[in-house]
Write a protein that holds these residues in place. Sequence first.
Motif, PDB file in Angstrom:
ATOM      1  N   ALA A 210       0.878  -1.178   0.000  1.00  0.00           N
ATOM      2  CA  ALA A 210       0.000   0.000   0.000  1.00  0.00           C
ATOM      3  C   ALA A 210       0.908   1.218   0.000  1.00  0.00           C
ATOM      4  CB  ALA A 210      -0.916   0.008   1.223  1.00  0.00           C
ATOM      5  N   THR A 211       0.988   1.918  -1.139  1.00  0.00           N
ATOM      6  CA  THR A 211       2.038   2.908  -1.357  1.00  0.00           C
ATOM      7  C   THR A 211       1.492   4.327  -1.412  1.00  0.00           C
ATOM      8  OG1 THR A 211       3.365   1.289  -2.561  1.00  0.00           O
ATOM      9  CG2 THR A 211       3.901   3.598  -2.916  1.00  0.00           C
ATOM     10  N   PRO A 212       2.091   5.250  -0.642  1.00  0.00           N
ATOM     11  CA  PRO A 212       1.627   6.644  -0.622  1.00  0.00           C
ATOM     12  C   PRO A 212       1.747   7.330  -1.981  1.00  0.00           C
ATOM     13  CG  PRO A 212       2.992   6.184   1.293  1.00  0.00           C
ATOM     14  CD  PRO A 212       3.117   4.998   0.377  1.00  0.00           C
ATOM     15  N   LEU A 213       0.717   8.112  -2.312  1.00  0.00           N
ATOM     16  CA  LEU A 213       0.674   8.870  -3.558  1.00  0.00           C
ATOM     17  C   LEU A 213      -0.148  10.129  -3.327  1.00  0.00           C
ATOM     18  CD1 LEU A 213       1.018   9.104  -6.716  1.00  0.00           C
ATOM     19  CD2 LEU A 213      -1.087   7.753  -6.894  1.00  0.00           C
ATOM     20  N   THR A 214       0.315  11.247  -3.858  1.00  0.00           N
ATOM     21  CA  THR A 214      -0.463  12.486  -3.761  1.00  0.00           C
ATOM     22  C   THR A 214      -0.441  13.212  -5.098  1.00  0.00           C
ATOM     23  OG1 THR A 214      -0.839  14.504  -2.465  1.00  0.00           O
ATOM     24  CG2 THR A 214       1.464  13.906  -2.891  1.00  0.00           C
ATOM     25  N   ILE A 215      -1.584  13.777  -5.467  1.00  0.00           N
ATOM     26  CA  ILE A 215      -1.781  14.439  -6.755  1.00  0.00           C
ATOM     27  C   ILE A 215      -2.322  15.839  -6.503  1.00  0.00           C
ATOM     28  CG2 ILE A 215      -2.982  14.372  -8.971  1.00  0.00           C
ATOM     29  CD1 ILE A 215      -1.067  12.050  -8.680  1.00  0.00           C
ATOM     30  N   GLY A 216      -1.582  16.853  -6.957  1.00  0.00           N
ATOM     31  CA  GLY A 216      -2.002  18.230  -6.779  1.00  0.00           C
ATOM     32  C   GLY A 216      -3.063  18.661  -7.776  1.00  0.00           C
ATOM     33  N   GLU A 217      -3.548  19.890  -7.609  1.00  0.00           N
ATOM     34  CA  GLU A 217      -4.670  20.364  -8.416  1.00  0.00           C
ATOM     35  C   GLU A 217      -4.319  20.466  -9.904  1.00  0.00           C
ATOM     36  OE1 GLU A 217      -7.919  20.792  -7.577  1.00  0.00           O
ATOM     37  OE2 GLU A 217      -7.186  19.764  -5.785  1.00  0.00           O
ATOM     38  N   ARG A 218      -3.126  20.957 -10.220  1.00  0.00           N
ATOM     39  CA  ARG A 218      -2.740  21.073 -11.636  1.00  0.00           C
ATOM     40  C   ARG A 218      -2.655  19.695 -12.282  1.00  0.00           C
ATOM     41  NH1 ARG A 218       2.052  22.611 -12.760  1.00  0.00           N
ATOM     42  NH2 ARG A 218       1.667  23.849 -14.621  1.00  0.00           N
ATOM     43  N   ALA A 219      -2.091  18.749 -11.561  1.00  0.00           N
ATOM     44  CA  ALA A 219      -1.993  17.388 -12.091  1.00  0.00           C
ATOM     45  C   ALA A 219      -3.371  16.734 -12.176  1.00  0.00           C
ATOM     46  CB  ALA A 219      -1.070  16.556 -11.208  1.00  0.00           C
ATOM     47  N   ARG A 220      -4.192  16.985 -11.186  1.00  0.00           N
ATOM     48  CA  ARG A 220      -5.546  16.435 -11.200  1.00  0.00           C
ATOM     49  C   ARG A 220      -6.329  16.954 -12.404  1.00  0.00           C
ATOM     50  NH1 ARG A 220      -9.912  17.217  -6.220  1.00  0.00           N
ATOM     51  NH2 ARG A 220     -11.777  16.559  -7.363  1.00  0.00           N
ATOM     52  N   GLU A 221      -6.200  18.253 -12.679  1.00  0.00           N
ATOM     53  CA  GLU A 221      -6.891  18.828 -13.838  1.00  0.00           C
ATOM     54  C   GLU A 221      -6.427  18.174 -15.134  1.00  0.00           C
ATOM     55  OE1 GLU A 221      -7.446  23.216 -15.986  1.00  0.00           O
ATOM     56  OE2 GLU A 221      -6.539  23.043 -13.990  1.00  0.00           O
ATOM     57  N   LYS A 222      -5.119  17.910 -15.238  1.00  0.00           N
ATOM     58  CA  LYS A 222      -4.600  17.240 -16.437  1.00  0.00           C
ATOM     59  C   LYS A 222      -5.217  15.847 -16.579  1.00  0.00           C
ATOM     60  CE  LYS A 222      -1.786  15.917 -19.811  1.00  0.00           C
ATOM     61  NZ  LYS A 222      -0.353  15.626 -19.619  1.00  0.00           N
ATOM     62  N   ILE A 223      -5.303  15.112 -15.481  1.00  0.00           N
ATOM     63  CA  ILE A 223      -5.847  13.748 -15.518  1.00  0.00           C
ATOM     64  C   ILE A 223      -7.318  13.766 -15.899  1.00  0.00           C
ATOM     65  CG2 ILE A 223      -6.394  11.749 -14.071  1.00  0.00           C
ATOM     66  CD1 ILE A 223      -3.804  12.456 -12.457  1.00  0.00           C
ATOM     67  N   GLN A 224      -8.063  14.698 -15.334  1.00  0.00           N
ATOM     68  CA  GLN A 224      -9.510  14.737 -15.579  1.00  0.00           C
ATOM     69  C   GLN A 224      -9.860  15.258 -16.968  1.00  0.00           C
ATOM     70  OE1 GLN A 224     -10.633  17.025 -12.032  1.00  0.00           O
ATOM     71  NE2 GLN A 224     -11.537  15.170 -11.158  1.00  0.00           N
ATOM     72  N   ASN A 225      -8.881  15.841 -17.650  1.00  0.00           N
ATOM     73  CA  ASN A 225      -9.139  16.364 -18.992  1.00  0.00           C
ATOM     74  C   ASN A 225      -8.356  15.622 -20.069  1.00  0.00           C
ATOM     75  OD1 ASN A 225     -10.912  18.950 -18.715  1.00  0.00           O
ATOM     76  ND2 ASN A 225      -9.415  19.132 -17.064  1.00  0.00           N
TER      77      ASN A 225
END
Length: 387
Positions: A210-225
């Motif tokens: 179970a490995t820690p991962l964090t995604i910021g808002e700019r990266a999240r926007e890229k993924i969602q688009n």
Amino acid sequence: MRSPPETSQLDTPSRILMGPGPSMIAPRVLRAMSTQALGYMDPSFLEIMDDIQELLRYTFQTDNEWTLATSGTGTAAMETAIGNLVEPGDTMLVPTNGYFGDRMGKIARRAGGDVVTVDAPWGEPLRPDDVADAFDEHQPDVFGFVHAETSTGVRQPDVPELTDIAHDHDALVLADCVTSLSGVELHVDDWGIDAAYGSPQKCLSCTPGATPLTIGERAREKIQNRDEDTGSWYLDLELIMEYWGDERNYHHTAPTTNFYGLREALRLVAEEGLENRWERHREIAGELRQGLQDLGLEPAAEMEYWLPSLNTVEVPDGVDDTAVIEFLMDEYDIEIASGLGALEGDVWRIGCMGYSARRQNVACLLTAMEEALEAQNFDVDEPAIEA
């Protein structure tokens, strides 16, 4: 019909783990993992997931909503991050100064990305001027770097300077924090890191899975688009976050006992306090570094970018690195590792991470190392323990 195989009861040997990982598991983590399993949609288990998210936000020093534990090892988290951030045709800039920067490139290619490199010798960090030149030449969409390179024992300094360069070129920054998370200073938000992943079995002293991962808002926007879905359904962050977020939609069966262990490991981080934990790693690893130098062994990484959690030591001329590793294991039940990739046979890699970062382990290792070197007729400068 095949007969059942004859096996004995599991009884693993007791080792002092001072290699590049795993580290020794904290007793409280072992106890947490021995508790009864819950269903992965059980309200009590969902509360455990909430706890993990909040504890990870503290450990990463971030407010990112998309903060979670990937079901898998550190490489699974690396593949999750890259596979979601890099679309076919995107350009990803990766470093050449270590084994795991190279792995970033391999994963990015499988995601359909065009991979370009910023060069630095193995055993040295990236230089900001070189990163700036690579951005001017290639204009990448994603920049990946290794904050703590496990293959070389090098900590990347100048992180905010690197992220500023990337953001000036409208690129996302992905940080490999596998051997740094909770062991050396890390500020995801303040340093401008858009996405980062760590490892449970290094400085957190938990089990892999179970490995820690964090995604910021700019990266999240890229993924969602994205123009098209990521190539992996299992590692699709939009789907996974429906399970970790408010929707609580089932995605895949979570590794429940691994989550128990990770939660307890993160509680230990919070109880110790990040700054105290970083200082403990510096202090104990500093004693290790000095003790090895007293024996006549030279650090492979310069002090300015020394990585306390993973110490690389040059193998002296005339000394068989494998024989030393085997001596430590056979005579003292101590694990260290040889070099990896371009440094294979040239260095030893000695971890000082999490629960393993204790004075008694360092003292035992130095004594054992002295004997191992003397067995090969190496002239030790100063004995680890005076007669």
